[in-house]
Motif scaffolding. Structure first.
Motif, PDB file in Angstrom:
ATOM      1  N   LEU A  41     -21.031  14.851  28.483  1.00 15.39           N
ATOM      2  CA  LEU A  41     -20.366  15.294  27.159  1.00 15.39           C
ATOM      3  C   LEU A  41     -19.109  15.049  26.933  1.00 15.39           C
ATOM      4  O   LEU A  41     -18.462  14.014  26.148  1.00 15.39           O
ATOM      5  N   ILE A  42     -18.469  14.517  28.320  1.00 12.56           N
ATOM      6  CA  ILE A  42     -16.633  13.958  28.687  1.00 12.56           C
ATOM      7  C   ILE A  42     -17.732  12.670  28.391  1.00 12.56           C
ATOM      8  O   ILE A  42     -16.709  12.073  27.557  1.00 12.56           O
ATOM      9  N   ALA A  43     -18.930  12.178  29.174  1.00 12.46           N
ATOM     10  CA  ALA A  43     -19.274  10.579  29.016  1.00 12.46           C
ATOM     11  C   ALA A  43     -18.658  10.137  27.353  1.00 12.46           C
ATOM     12  O   ALA A  43     -18.507   9.035  27.297  1.00 12.46           O
ATOM     13  N   VAL A  44     -19.942  10.983  26.357  1.00 12.56           N
ATOM     14  CA  VAL A  44     -20.105  10.666  25.066  1.00 12.56           C
ATOM     15  C   VAL A  44     -19.021  11.143  24.211  1.00 12.56           C
ATOM     16  O   VAL A  44     -18.506  10.170  23.660  1.00 12.56           O
ATOM     17  N   TYR A  45     -17.796  11.782  24.518  1.00 10.87           N
ATOM     18  CA  TYR A  45     -16.040  12.029  23.991  1.00 10.87           C
ATOM     19  C   TYR A  45     -15.548  10.529  24.352  1.00 10.87           C
ATOM     20  O   TYR A  45     -14.760  10.105  23.508  1.00 10.87           O
ATOM     21  N   PRO A 101     -12.371   7.235  18.499  1.00 11.64           N
ATOM     22  CA  PRO A 101     -10.444   8.743  18.813  1.00 11.64           C
ATOM     23  C   PRO A 101     -10.389   9.422  17.198  1.00 11.64           C
ATOM     24  O   PRO A 101     -10.415   9.985  17.487  1.00 11.64           O
ATOM     25  N   ALA A 102     -10.734   9.033  16.536  1.00 12.86           N
ATOM     26  CA  ALA A 102     -10.439   9.082  15.287  1.00 12.86           C
ATOM     27  C   ALA A 102     -11.514  10.837  15.427  1.00 12.86           C
ATOM     28  O   ALA A 102     -12.337  11.089  14.343  1.00 12.86           O
ATOM     29  N   ARG A 138     -10.652  10.514  29.884  1.00 17.04           N
ATOM     30  CA  ARG A 138     -10.067   9.977  30.406  1.00 17.04           C
ATOM     31  C   ARG A 138      -8.202  10.207  29.904  1.00 17.04           C
ATOM     32  O   ARG A 138      -9.155  10.099  28.082  1.00 17.04           O
ATOM     33  N   PRO A 139      -7.152  10.038  30.581  1.00 19.39           N
ATOM     34  CA  PRO A 139      -5.791  10.099  29.686  1.00 19.39           C
ATOM     35  C   PRO A 139      -5.880   9.123  28.375  1.00 19.39           C
ATOM     36  O   PRO A 139      -5.136   9.957  27.704  1.00 19.39           O
ATOM     37  N   GLU A 140      -5.874   7.694  28.089  1.00 17.06           N
ATOM     38  CA  GLU A 140      -5.969   6.848  27.613  1.00 17.06           C
ATOM     39  C   GLU A 140      -6.407   7.576  26.546  1.00 17.06           C
ATOM     40  O   GLU A 140      -6.352   7.368  25.356  1.00 17.06           O
ATOM     41  N   THR A 141      -8.182   7.719  26.601  1.00 13.08           N
ATOM     42  CA  THR A 141      -8.932   8.598  25.175  1.00 13.08           C
ATOM     43  C   THR A 141      -7.846   9.692  24.819  1.00 13.08           C
ATOM     44  O   THR A 141      -8.243   9.451  23.572  1.00 13.08           O
ATOM     45  N   GLY A 142      -7.594  10.484  25.911  1.00 12.50           N
ATOM     46  CA  GLY A 142      -7.588  11.780  24.895  1.00 12.50           C
ATOM     47  C   GLY A 142      -5.558  11.644  24.604  1.00 12.50           C
ATOM     48  O   GLY A 142      -5.996  12.499  23.392  1.00 12.50           O
ATOM     49  N   ALA A 143      -5.611  10.681  24.862  1.00 12.60           N
ATOM     50  CA  ALA A 143      -4.008  10.308  24.004  1.00 12.60           C
ATOM     51  C   ALA A 143      -4.060   9.787  22.167  1.00 12.60           C
ATOM     52  O   ALA A 143      -3.954  10.716  21.522  1.00 12.60           O
ATOM     53  N   ARG A 144      -5.337   9.149  22.126  1.00 11.12           N
ATOM     54  CA  ARG A 144      -6.026   8.167  20.626  1.00 11.12           C
ATOM     55  C   ARG A 144      -6.268   9.551  20.185  1.00 11.12           C
ATOM     56  O   ARG A 144      -6.488   9.835  19.042  1.00 11.12           O
TER      57      ARG A 144
END
Length: 181
Positions: A118-122, A127-128, A150-156
């Protein structure tokens, strides 16, 4: 004069009992022998009522002691049976516990694998799009996902979420971090 006689009589009765104990003989069988043959005790004393009464009292006591010993032996056997039953039940319960632990470990591993997927999918989503999906999920579940990407993905993703919803998710993420040291 009776005072020196008392220790002598005590020795006369205590020494044979001690000898029986020392030899390891069964005391209950000795009492049974006395109970079975009171006539030997009365040989030559049948005309003395006190001796007859004492012999009968000794026979009755020996019989009671023999019954008590039999009861004790029966209780010992019951206790041994109960102990064996409990030991077997304990072994069964331990085996079930080990089996349940193995099943739980397998389930936990399967859940971890599913969460990783699931995390890999996100991580792969834009990001939108991820933000749109996360805003429709329960806040604690969405925060868990954001904590694991990943932190950069989470931030976006958080940047793409409505500010009020982003604050709620951030608070959930902080609360989760506080709960799990």
């Amino acid at each position: 004069m009776s005072k020196p006689l008392l220790p002598v009589l005590t020795l006369m009765f205590a020494l044979p009992a001690a000898a029986l104990l020392w030899k390891g003989q069964d005391i209950a069988s000795s009492f049974a022998a006395v109970a079975a043959a009171p006539e030997d005790l009365l040989e030559g004393c049948r005309d003395v009522p006190e001796a007859v009464a004492l012999a009968e009292e000794l026979r009755d006591r020996a019989l009671r002691i023999e019954r008590y010993m039999q009861d004790i032996d029966a209780r010992k056997a019951e206790l041994a049976t109960a102990e064996a039953t409990l030991s077997e039940r304990l072994k069964e319960l331990r085996a079930q516990k080990d089996k349940l632990g193995a099943v739980r470990a397998g389930d936990t591993e399967a859940v971890r694998t599913d969460i990783d997927r699931l995390i890999a999918v996100y991580d792969q989503m834009k990001p939108a799009e991820a933000a749109a999906v996360l805003t429709n999920l329960p806040a604690d579940f969405a925060a868990e996902i954001l904590m694991r990407v990943r932190p950069e993905t989470g931030a976006r993703i958080i940047a793409a979420v409505e500010p009020r919803q982003a604050a709620l998710l951030t608070a959930q993420m902080g609360a989760r971090s506080v709960r799990t040291p």
